[in-house]
Write a protein that holds these residues in place. Structure first.
Motif, PDB file in Angstrom:
ATOM      1  N   HIS A  46      -3.966  14.728   8.856  1.00 27.67           N
ATOM      2  CA  HIS A  46      -3.232  14.812  10.114  1.00 27.67           C
ATOM      3  C   HIS A  46      -1.728  14.925   9.866  1.00 27.67           C
ATOM      4  O   HIS A  46      -1.025  15.576  10.629  1.00 27.67           O
ATOM      5  CB  HIS A  46      -3.545  13.607  10.992  1.00 27.67           C
ATOM      6  CG  HIS A  46      -4.989  13.525  11.355  1.00 27.67           C
ATOM      7  ND1 HIS A  46      -5.560  14.364  12.267  1.00 27.67           N
ATOM      8  CD2 HIS A  46      -5.992  12.714  10.929  1.00 27.67           C
ATOM      9  CE1 HIS A  46      -6.847  14.086  12.387  1.00 27.67           C
ATOM     10  NE2 HIS A  46      -7.135  13.092  11.577  1.00 27.67           N
ATOM     11  N   ASP A  47      -1.238  14.277   8.812  1.00 29.09           N
ATOM     12  CA  ASP A  47       0.181  14.403   8.496  1.00 29.09           C
ATOM     13  C   ASP A  47       0.511  15.812   8.022  1.00 29.09           C
ATOM     14  O   ASP A  47       1.572  16.342   8.322  1.00 29.09           O
ATOM     15  CB  ASP A  47       0.578  13.404   7.412  1.00 29.09           C
ATOM     16  CG  ASP A  47       0.515  11.975   7.897  1.00 29.09           C
ATOM     17  OD1 ASP A  47       0.690  11.755   9.111  1.00 29.09           O
ATOM     18  OD2 ASP A  47       0.288  11.081   7.068  1.00 29.09           O
ATOM     19  N   LYS A  48      -0.390  16.402   7.255  1.00 30.14           N
ATOM     20  CA  LYS A  48      -0.132  17.731   6.698  1.00 30.14           C
ATOM     21  C   LYS A  48      -0.325  18.836   7.728  1.00 30.14           C
ATOM     22  O   LYS A  48       0.482  19.752   7.838  1.00 30.14           O
ATOM     23  CB  LYS A  48      -1.070  18.013   5.519  1.00 30.14           C
ATOM     24  CG  LYS A  48      -0.772  17.202   4.295  1.00 30.14           C
ATOM     25  CD  LYS A  48      -1.740  17.586   3.194  1.00 30.14           C
ATOM     26  CE  LYS A  48      -1.518  16.800   1.938  1.00 30.14           C
ATOM     27  NZ  LYS A  48      -2.488  17.136   0.889  1.00 30.14           N
ATOM     28  N   TYR A  49      -1.424  18.797   8.470  1.00 33.89           N
ATOM     29  CA  TYR A  49      -1.826  19.928   9.299  1.00 33.89           C
ATOM     30  C   TYR A  49      -1.910  19.622  10.790  1.00 33.89           C
ATOM     31  O   TYR A  49      -2.338  20.470  11.557  1.00 33.89           O
ATOM     32  CB  TYR A  49      -3.198  20.438   8.842  1.00 33.89           C
ATOM     33  CG  TYR A  49      -3.266  20.721   7.369  1.00 33.89           C
ATOM     34  CD1 TYR A  49      -2.555  21.778   6.811  1.00 33.89           C
ATOM     35  CD2 TYR A  49      -4.038  19.933   6.531  1.00 33.89           C
ATOM     36  CE1 TYR A  49      -2.618  22.048   5.461  1.00 33.89           C
ATOM     37  CE2 TYR A  49      -4.104  20.190   5.168  1.00 33.89           C
ATOM     38  CZ  TYR A  49      -3.383  21.247   4.651  1.00 33.89           C
ATOM     39  OH  TYR A  49      -3.439  21.499   3.319  1.00 33.89           O
ATOM     40  N   GLY A  50      -1.520  18.442  11.206  1.00 32.48           N
ATOM     41  CA  GLY A  50      -1.699  18.034  12.599  1.00 32.48           C
ATOM     42  C   GLY A  50      -1.017  18.941  13.600  1.00 32.48           C
ATOM     43  O   GLY A  50      -1.622  19.373  14.582  1.00 32.48           O
ATOM     44  N   ASN A  51       0.250  19.264  13.359  1.00 33.06           N
ATOM     45  CA  ASN A  51       0.979  20.106  14.318  1.00 33.06           C
ATOM     46  C   ASN A  51       0.443  21.528  14.327  1.00 33.06           C
ATOM     47  O   ASN A  51       0.372  22.167  15.378  1.00 33.06           O
ATOM     48  CB  ASN A  51       2.467  20.098  13.992  1.00 33.06           C
ATOM     49  CG  ASN A  51       3.092  18.758  14.289  1.00 33.06           C
ATOM     50  OD1 ASN A  51       2.611  18.018  15.130  1.00 33.06           O
ATOM     51  ND2 ASN A  51       4.158  18.435  13.582  1.00 33.06           N
ATOM     52  N   ALA A  52       0.061  22.042  13.159  1.00 29.59           N
ATOM     53  CA  ALA A  52      -0.472  23.411  13.093  1.00 29.59           C
ATOM     54  C   ALA A  52      -1.804  23.500  13.832  1.00 29.59           C
ATOM     55  O   ALA A  52      -2.064  24.466  14.557  1.00 29.59           O
ATOM     56  CB  ALA A  52      -0.636  23.841  11.642  1.00 29.59           C
ATOM     57  N   VAL A  53      -2.642  22.497  13.666  1.00 30.82           N
ATOM     58  CA  VAL A  53      -3.936  22.493  14.354  1.00 30.82           C
ATOM     59  C   VAL A  53      -3.726  22.376  15.861  1.00 30.82           C
ATOM     60  O   VAL A  53      -4.384  23.066  16.651  1.00 30.82           O
ATOM     61  CB  VAL A  53      -4.832  21.349  13.823  1.00 30.82           C
ATOM     62  CG1 VAL A  53      -6.071  21.180  14.668  1.00 30.82           C
ATOM     63  CG2 VAL A  53      -5.204  21.604  12.373  1.00 30.82           C
ATOM     64  N   LEU A  54      -2.797  21.535  16.268  1.00 28.31           N
ATOM     65  CA  LEU A  54      -2.504  21.378  17.694  1.00 28.31           C
ATOM     66  C   LEU A  54      -1.968  22.677  18.287  1.00 28.31           C
ATOM     67  O   LEU A  54      -2.404  23.105  19.362  1.00 28.31           O
ATOM     68  CB  LEU A  54      -1.501  20.248  17.895  1.00 28.31           C
ATOM     69  CG  LEU A  54      -1.089  19.947  19.331  1.00 28.31           C
ATOM     70  CD1 LEU A  54      -2.285  19.456  20.130  1.00 28.31           C
ATOM     71  CD2 LEU A  54       0.023  18.939  19.363  1.00 28.31           C
ATOM     72  N   ALA A  55      -1.049  23.316  17.586  1.00 23.69           N
ATOM     73  CA  ALA A  55      -0.466  24.558  18.094  1.00 23.69           C
ATOM     74  C   ALA A  55      -1.504  25.673  18.150  1.00 23.69           C
ATOM     75  O   ALA A  55      -1.555  26.434  19.126  1.00 23.69           O
ATOM     76  CB  ALA A  55       0.712  24.973  17.220  1.00 23.69           C
TER      77      ALA A  55
ATOM     78  N   GLN B 205       0.837  -1.191   0.000  1.00 20.82           N
ATOM     79  CA  GLN B 205       0.000   0.000   0.000  1.00 20.82           C
ATOM     80  C   GLN B 205       0.875   1.245   0.000  1.00 20.82           C
ATOM     81  O   GLN B 205       1.800   1.361   0.799  1.00 20.82           O
ATOM     82  CB  GLN B 205      -0.907   0.033   1.231  1.00 20.82           C
ATOM     83  CG  GLN B 205      -1.915  -1.080   1.262  1.00 20.82           C
ATOM     84  CD  GLN B 205      -2.710  -1.073   2.557  1.00 20.82           C
ATOM     85  OE1 GLN B 205      -2.382  -0.351   3.486  1.00 20.82           O
ATOM     86  NE2 GLN B 205      -3.733  -1.883   2.615  1.00 20.82           N
ATOM     87  N   LYS B 206       0.576   2.163  -0.903  1.00 25.56           N
ATOM     88  CA  LYS B 206       1.255   3.450  -0.872  1.00 25.56           C
ATOM     89  C   LYS B 206       0.525   4.326   0.128  1.00 25.56           C
ATOM     90  O   LYS B 206      -0.688   4.457   0.084  1.00 25.56           O
ATOM     91  CB  LYS B 206       1.223   4.113  -2.245  1.00 25.56           C
ATOM     92  CG  LYS B 206       2.083   3.418  -3.257  1.00 25.56           C
ATOM     93  CD  LYS B 206       2.100   4.172  -4.564  1.00 25.56           C
ATOM     94  CE  LYS B 206       2.992   3.488  -5.556  1.00 25.56           C
ATOM     95  NZ  LYS B 206       2.998   4.186  -6.844  1.00 25.56           N
ATOM     96  N   ARG B 207       1.274   4.919   1.010  1.00 23.54           N
ATOM     97  CA  ARG B 207       0.653   5.731   2.045  1.00 23.54           C
ATOM     98  C   ARG B 207       0.839   7.195   1.704  1.00 23.54           C
ATOM     99  O   ARG B 207       1.930   7.739   1.834  1.00 23.54           O
ATOM    100  CB  ARG B 207       1.272   5.421   3.404  1.00 23.54           C
ATOM    101  CG  ARG B 207       0.563   6.117   4.529  1.00 23.54           C
ATOM    102  CD  ARG B 207       1.093   5.664   5.875  1.00 23.54           C
ATOM    103  NE  ARG B 207       0.414   6.376   6.915  1.00 23.54           N
ATOM    104  CZ  ARG B 207       0.810   7.547   7.382  1.00 23.54           C
ATOM    105  NH1 ARG B 207       1.865   8.131   6.886  1.00 23.54           N
ATOM    106  NH2 ARG B 207       0.135   8.137   8.359  1.00 23.54           N
ATOM    107  N   ALA B 208      -0.216   7.810   1.238  1.00 23.06           N
ATOM    108  CA  ALA B 208      -0.181   9.242   0.949  1.00 23.06           C
ATOM    109  C   ALA B 208      -0.428  10.001   2.246  1.00 23.06           C
ATOM    110  O   ALA B 208      -1.165   9.539   3.118  1.00 23.06           O
ATOM    111  CB  ALA B 208      -1.254   9.590  -0.071  1.00 23.06           C
ATOM    112  N   PRO B 209       0.193  11.162   2.392  1.00 27.34           N
ATOM    113  CA  PRO B 209      -0.040  11.936   3.610  1.00 27.34           C
ATOM    114  C   PRO B 209      -1.499  12.370   3.713  1.00 27.34           C
ATOM    115  O   PRO B 209      -2.085  12.837   2.742  1.00 27.34           O
ATOM    116  CB  PRO B 209       0.886  13.143   3.468  1.00 27.34           C
ATOM    117  CG  PRO B 209       1.269  13.195   2.052  1.00 27.34           C
ATOM    118  CD  PRO B 209       1.118  11.822   1.498  1.00 27.34           C
TER     119      PRO B 209
END
Length: 60
Positions: free
Chosen positions: A34-43, A27-31
């Motif tokens: 949560h991979d793209k924006y997870g830290n920004a949303v958390l911050a 399986q190819k795992r595309a971001p």
């Protein structure tokens, strides 16, 4: 043992580790979001929470 728990445990034992690894390696795992924006949303959420608590605690 309860039938639901017994059924869940039997389903967990069906696939062996090599089968699971082979299936996951194809399986190819595309971001995702949560991979793209997870830290920004958390911050931004933490900043908003701190700002609201600071405002509420300092208002007369």
């Amino acid at each position: 043992m309860f039938p639901v728990a017994r059924n869940a445990l039997s389903r967990l034992r069906v696939q062996s580790i090599p089968q699971t690894m082979a299936r996951q390696s194809h399986q190819k795992r595309a971001p995702d979001f949560h991979d793209k924006y997870g830290n920004a949303v958390l911050a931004s959420g933490a900043t908003f929470c701190i700002a609201v608590w600071a405002y509420v605690s300092t208002v007369d």
